[in-house]
Design an enzyme around this catalytic site. Structure first.
Site, short mmCIF file in Angstrom:
data_model
loop_
_atom_site.label_atom_id
_atom_site.label_comp_id
_atom_site.label_asym_id
_atom_site.label_seq_id
_atom_site.Cartn_x
_atom_site.Cartn_y
_atom_site.Cartn_z
N CYS A 91 45.60 46.28 42.55
CA CYS A 91 45.71 44.92 42.53
C CYS A 91 47.20 44.61 43.21
O CYS A 91 48.29 45.30 42.92
CB CYS A 91 45.87 44.26 41.01
SG CYS A 91 46.08 42.29 41.45
N GLU A 117 38.63 39.01 41.90
CA GLU A 117 39.35 37.97 42.57
C GLU A 117 38.99 36.71 41.64
O GLU A 117 39.74 35.75 41.19
CB GLU A 117 39.03 37.68 43.86
CG GLU A 117 39.50 38.70 44.87
CD GLU A 117 40.92 39.21 44.70
OE1 GLU A 117 41.57 38.43 44.46
OE2 GLU A 117 41.12 40.66 44.96
#
EC number: 3.5.1.88
Length: 164
Positions: free
Chosen positions: A87, A130
Site C-alpha cells: 500500500c 481501494e
C-alpha cells in the site's frame, strides 16, 4: 502530483463522503491522482490517500486507468484467496491478505453514469483494497494482532513522518 498520506494521518481512518458534483474539478483531481499513482508505481490510489475524504479511487490493473466513484460491492463470492499486498500509505510493508476471488460491483464514472461489472482475481483484489480505504479500513486491520505486533516498529517509524 499529490503527496501520499501515510499511516498515522487521521484522514486515512475516516469514512469518506459520497461524491455529489461530477464536474471539471473532479476530473482534474482524478487526472492528478492517476499521475500520482503511476509516479509511485501503484495499481490503485484512493482519494483519502491524497487527503481528500471523498468516495472515489483510481486503479489500473493492466487495461488502462479507471476512475471508480461512489462504489458499492453488490456481491462477494465466498471463495477467497490469500495474496501479498502493499500500500502506498505503508511504504515498504507487504502483508498477506485474504480477499474474495470474485465480486460484483457498481460505481459511477466521471460523467456520473452507473457502471456494473464483475471482477475477479487481481482486479477484484485491487478494488477491495481501494474500497477499504473509503471506509477507513487499512491493510493492517486485515492481519492478525500477532502480525501487527511484528510490524509495530515499522508502523511507528511511518507514523512519525506524518506532518501534523
Amino acid at each position: 502530483m499529490y503527496r501520499i498520506r501515510v499511516f498515522g494521518d487521521p484522514v486515512l481512518r475516516k469514512r469518506a463522503k459520497p461524491v455529489t458534483k461530477f464536474d471539471d474539478n473532479l476530473k482534474k483531481t482524478i487526472e492528478r491522482m492517476i499521475e500520482t499513482m503511476y509516479h509511485y508505481d501503484g495499481v490503485g490510489l484512493a482519494a483519502p490517500q491524497v487527503g481528500i475524504s471523498q468516495r472515489f479511487f483510481v486503479m489500473d490493473v493492466g487495461n488502462g486507468p479507471v476512475a471508480v466513484i461512489n462504489p458499492e460491492i453488490l456481491e462477494i463470492d465466498p471463495e477467497t484467496e490469500v495474496a501479498e499486498e502493499g500500500c502506498l500509505s505503508f511504504p515498504e510493508i507487504f502483508v498477506e491478505i485474504e480477499r474474495s476471488k470474485r465480486i460484483k460491483v457498481k460505481y459511477q464514472n466521471t460523467r456520473g453514469e452507473y457502471v456494473e461489472e464483475e471482477l475477479e482475481g487481481y482486479a477484484a483484489r485491487v478494488f477491495q483494497h481501494e474500497f477499504d480505504h473509503l471506509n477507513g479500513v487499512l491493510i493492517i486491520d486485515r492481519i492478525s494482532p500477532a502480525k501487527r505486533l511484528l510490524l509495530r516498529k515499522k508502523l511507528m517509524d511511518i507514523a512519525r513522518t506524518v506532518k501534523r
